[in-house]
Structure formats: structure tokens, C-alpha cells
Design a protein around this motif. Structure first.
Motif, mmCIF file in Angstrom:
data_model
loop_
_atom_site.group_PDB
_atom_site.id
_atom_site.type_symbol
_atom_site.label_atom_id
_atom_site.label_comp_id
_atom_site.label_asym_id
_atom_site.label_seq_id
_atom_site.Cartn_x
_atom_site.Cartn_y
_atom_site.Cartn_z
ATOM 1 N N LEU A 88 0.897 -1.156 0.017
ATOM 2 C CA LEU A 88 0.121 0.021 -0.126
ATOM 3 C C LEU A 88 0.943 1.347 -0.018
ATOM 4 O O LEU A 88 0.541 2.117 -0.810
ATOM 5 C CB LEU A 88 -0.944 -0.026 1.188
ATOM 6 C CG LEU A 88 -2.084 -0.642 1.305
ATOM 7 C CD1 LEU A 88 -2.997 -0.622 2.582
ATOM 8 C CD2 LEU A 88 -2.882 -0.555 0.008
ATOM 9 N N VAL A 92 0.351 1.680 -4.155
ATOM 10 C CA VAL A 92 -1.029 2.063 -4.055
ATOM 11 C C VAL A 92 -1.192 3.523 -3.784
ATOM 12 O O VAL A 92 -1.779 4.410 -4.705
ATOM 13 C CB VAL A 92 -1.874 1.081 -3.317
ATOM 14 C CG1 VAL A 92 -3.418 1.631 -3.377
ATOM 15 C CG2 VAL A 92 -1.859 -0.158 -3.806
ATOM 16 N N LEU A 211 -10.136 3.303 -2.914
ATOM 17 C CA LEU A 211 -9.505 2.302 -2.397
ATOM 18 C C LEU A 211 -10.560 1.648 -1.639
ATOM 19 O O LEU A 211 -11.187 2.410 -0.970
ATOM 20 C CB LEU A 211 -8.225 2.615 -1.756
ATOM 21 C CG LEU A 211 -7.414 1.646 -0.847
ATOM 22 C CD1 LEU A 211 -7.180 0.442 -1.748
ATOM 23 C CD2 LEU A 211 -6.241 2.138 -0.061
ATOM 24 N N LEU A 213 -10.589 -1.610 1.322
ATOM 25 C CA LEU A 213 -10.197 -2.681 1.894
ATOM 26 C C LEU A 213 -11.268 -3.586 2.594
ATOM 27 O O LEU A 213 -12.193 -3.037 3.336
ATOM 28 C CB LEU A 213 -9.290 -2.147 2.913
ATOM 29 C CG LEU A 213 -7.690 -1.857 2.557
ATOM 30 C CD1 LEU A 213 -7.692 -0.395 2.203
ATOM 31 C CD2 LEU A 213 -6.797 -1.793 3.871
ATOM 32 N N ARG A 215 -10.737 -7.264 4.238
ATOM 33 C CA ARG A 215 -9.621 -8.225 4.498
ATOM 34 C C ARG A 215 -10.089 -9.212 5.479
ATOM 35 O O ARG A 215 -10.606 -8.814 6.911
ATOM 36 C CB ARG A 215 -8.305 -7.689 4.870
ATOM 37 C CG ARG A 215 -7.871 -6.818 3.663
ATOM 38 C CD ARG A 215 -6.423 -5.987 4.188
ATOM 39 N NE ARG A 215 -5.349 -6.863 4.162
ATOM 40 C CZ ARG A 215 -4.687 -7.039 4.885
ATOM 41 N NH1 ARG A 215 -4.727 -6.246 6.052
ATOM 42 N NH2 ARG A 215 -3.674 -8.144 5.113
ATOM 43 N N PHE A 242 -8.495 0.798 -6.467
ATOM 44 C CA PHE A 242 -8.098 -0.504 -6.083
ATOM 45 C C PHE A 242 -8.839 -1.242 -4.947
ATOM 46 O O PHE A 242 -9.456 -0.593 -4.191
ATOM 47 C CB PHE A 242 -6.699 -0.061 -5.338
ATOM 48 C CG PHE A 242 -5.622 0.352 -6.104
ATOM 49 C CD1 PHE A 242 -4.689 -0.318 -6.566
ATOM 50 C CD2 PHE A 242 -5.386 1.892 -6.437
ATOM 51 C CE1 PHE A 242 -3.712 0.229 -7.489
ATOM 52 C CE2 PHE A 242 -4.464 2.263 -7.116
ATOM 53 C CZ PHE A 242 -3.685 1.506 -7.712
ATOM 54 N N ALA A 244 -8.395 -4.218 -2.156
ATOM 55 C CA ALA A 244 -7.806 -5.035 -1.462
ATOM 56 C C ALA A 244 -8.481 -6.052 -0.448
ATOM 57 O O ALA A 244 -9.411 -5.755 0.316
ATOM 58 C CB ALA A 244 -6.866 -4.038 -0.396
ATOM 59 N N GLU A 266 0.688 -9.009 -3.682
ATOM 60 C CA GLU A 266 -0.143 -9.039 -2.671
ATOM 61 C C GLU A 266 -1.623 -9.402 -3.365
ATOM 62 O O GLU A 266 -1.910 -8.931 -4.540
ATOM 63 C CB GLU A 266 -0.285 -7.563 -1.946
ATOM 64 C CG GLU A 266 1.214 -7.438 -1.071
ATOM 65 C CD GLU A 266 1.396 -8.442 -0.054
ATOM 66 O OE1 GLU A 266 0.228 -8.992 0.523
ATOM 67 O OE2 GLU A 266 2.557 -8.959 0.288
ATOM 68 N N ILE A 268 -4.100 -7.493 -3.955
ATOM 69 C CA ILE A 268 -4.662 -6.010 -4.315
ATOM 70 C C ILE A 268 -4.904 -6.330 -5.671
ATOM 71 O O ILE A 268 -3.822 -6.667 -6.477
ATOM 72 C CB ILE A 268 -3.688 -4.850 -3.856
ATOM 73 C CG1 ILE A 268 -3.128 -5.158 -2.452
ATOM 74 C CG2 ILE A 268 -3.942 -3.631 -4.394
ATOM 75 C CD1 ILE A 268 -1.970 -4.084 -2.139
ATOM 76 N N ARG A 270 -6.519 -3.863 -9.109
ATOM 77 C CA ARG A 270 -6.971 -2.507 -9.655
ATOM 78 C C ARG A 270 -7.911 -2.572 -10.789
ATOM 79 O O ARG A 270 -7.741 -3.289 -11.549
ATOM 80 C CB ARG A 270 -5.564 -1.966 -10.443
ATOM 81 C CG ARG A 270 -5.822 -0.300 -10.732
ATOM 82 C CD ARG A 270 -4.477 0.346 -11.051
ATOM 83 N NE ARG A 270 -4.932 1.672 -10.861
ATOM 84 C CZ ARG A 270 -4.022 2.859 -11.416
ATOM 85 N NH1 ARG A 270 -2.895 2.532 -11.862
ATOM 86 N NH2 ARG A 270 -4.272 4.044 -11.142
#
Length: 272
Positions: A88, A92, A211, A213, A215, A242, A244, A266, A268, A270
Motif C-alpha cells: 500500500l 498504491v 480504495l 479494503l 480483509r 484499488f 484489497a 499482494e 490487491i 486494480r
């Protein structure tokens, strides 16, 4: 481990109750993991019968809060998987730094460790001033903890090691003040966060992000539900934004995966 105190039909009955009475939809969660948690809670709180358990979940608001806390998973730490945060930091966020404003969504933020980790990264890259982090979770009581920005002091050694491995630039202790058994994180970090409840299963997109996330949340969903959530993220992500995911999660089998390109090693992607 206790024998099968609660069978599959009873799990189904409970989850339908929860949906009808409280509006939370857990029906498409991974059956094995949700059954395991329900059984554990039933044993932990010494219920005499399934009928009593069911009645309490339906009618006792306080107990339902506890049910929600036990059923939703809140395992998290700051800068968890340091190499992910290094990616990141290096690959990113500098790209997003070219934008006039950065909107980030941390979905399933639990007690907020990930949101604070991100805020620290943004601060070190001089991007926090033009960023906003939306941190959401299905569970209101973990959000209350997240808003306070206070974490047990005995966790900080691990967090600090993670931070340094992720390429941290400072002494980690510059970001918090120790207060008895708790570490309180700097309010310049939380001032750029908006915390709110959001249910990935039933709620809609609420903004456009550069972005997202999410996770270690989707591992608890079945494949169909994962695909539904990917659709929600796709609607919420700007072009070239992005996405993730956690270390055991992947976009690969999602029908629209071709519209995304993986960033290095990773988890991640795009959006093209």
C-alpha cells in the motif's frame, strides 16, 4: 468440544428469527462456521433448551447485542501482514496521491485497527489532509470501540513490530499516549475517519471510492454471497481504483474478475 447441541434446522430457524426480528441477514454465511459459533455461545451461556435460547435472542435486545458480537468475527491487528501494508505504502497510495481527494472504504472494520493503520500510512506520505476513511461494520458495539481509538497496551508490542516491518518511518509510540492499560491513538488520525454501520449482505453502495479494503471478512461467506459483495464493491469503486482483500481471499473465480488486474504479489487488484 460439545456434541451437536444445535442441529442444522435449528440454526436455520435462529437465522430466520434474526432476519425477521432484527433485520440482520446471516443466511448465506458459511454454514459450518456460523453453526460452530452459535453452538459455542449456547454452551457458553448455559442455556437449558433451544426454545429458551431462541426466545432470548428474539426478545432480549441486550442479549442480541452479545449474540451479534459472538457471531461476527472480530479478529484484527494493526499493520497485520506487514508486506501488504508495504505494498500500500509503495505501490498504491503514491498513485492515489496524484488525486485531488482520496476516499477509502474499510469494509468490516471491526474495532478499527485497520483504519488507524491506514491513517498512519497516509500521514507519513503527507496525504492524510486530503483523505477520508469510511470505516464500516455490521456490529455497532465494535464501532463504538473503534471510534475511541483505544487499544490494550499489551497489544502494542506486536503492532509496533508489524509497523516497522511494513516500512514505518517513525517511532510507533509517537502516534499514541499510554494511559494505564490502554493506548489512545492521536485524534488527528480519527478526525479523518467516518464510522458507520453497514451490512455487506443487504446494504447498498453509498459512495465512490479509490480504495476499498475488505480483509478476512469474505472467508466467512459462501461463494454466492462473496460474488454479491464483489458486485457491491465494483459499484463502489472508481475506474482505476484499488480493491484489497485478505490473504486467503481472491477475486479469481468471480465472473467479472477480468476487469481487474492484480498488483504484484499482494491480494490487491486494480479496476481497469
Amino acid at each position: 468440544m460439545i456434541g451437536d447441541v444445535i442441529d442444522n434446522d435449528q440454526v436455520e430457524i435462529l437465522l430466520n428469527d434474526v432476519l425477521e426480528t432484527h433485520g440482520y441477514d446471516f443466511l448465506e454465511y458459511s454454514h459450518a462456521s456460523i453453526k460452530r459459533r452459535i453452538t459455542r455461545l449456547y454452551a457458553l451461556d448455559n442455556f437449558v433448551s433451544f426454545a429458551e435460547f431462541r426466545y432470548t435472542i428474539k426478545s432480549d435486545k441486550q442479549y442480541f447485542k452479545r449474540f451479534l458480537e459472538e457471531i461476527t468475527v472480530n479478529v484484527t491487528e494493526m499493520f497485520r501482514d506487514p508486506s501488504f501494508y508495504r505494498a500500500l505504502r509503495n505501490d498504491v497510495l503514491p498513485v492515489l496521491g496524484t488525486y485531488p481527494f482520496i476516499r477509502i472504504w474499510v469494509a468490516g472494520c471491526s474495532t478499527g485497527e485497520e483504519a488507524y493503520s491506514l491513517a498512519i500510512l497516509l500521514k507519513e506520505l503527507n496525504l492524510l489532509g486530503k483523505s477520508l476513511i469510511y470505516a464500516t461494520d455490521i456490529n455497532p458495539s465494535v464501532l463504538d470501540k473503534a471510534k475511541k481509538g483505544m487499544f490494550p497496551l499489551n497489544y502494542l508490542k506486536q503492532y509496533s513490530e508489524n509497523y516497522l516491518q511494513s516500512g514505518g518511518l517513525k517511532e510507533f509510540s509517537t502516534y499514541y499516549t499510554a494511559n494505564y492499560s490502554l493506548a489512545k491513538f492521536d485524534e488527528t488520525l480519527s478526525s479523518k475517519m467516518i464510522f458507520s454501520t453497514h451490512n455487506l449482505v443487504s446494504d447498498h453502495s453509498f459512495n465512490e471510492f479509490q480504495l476499498i479494503l475488505c480483509r478476512n471478512v469474505l472467508i466467512y461467506f459462501d461463494k454466492e454471497l462473496q460474488h454479491k459483495v464483489f458486485g457491491l464493491f465494483d459499484n463502489s469503486l472508481e475506474n482505476l481504483g484499488f480493491l484489497a482483500l485478505g490473504s486467503k481471499e481472491s477475486l479469481e473465480f468471480w465472473p467479472k474478475a477480468k476487469a481487474y488486474k492484480r498488483v504484484k504479489l499482494e491480494k490487491i487488484w486494480r479496476k481497469l
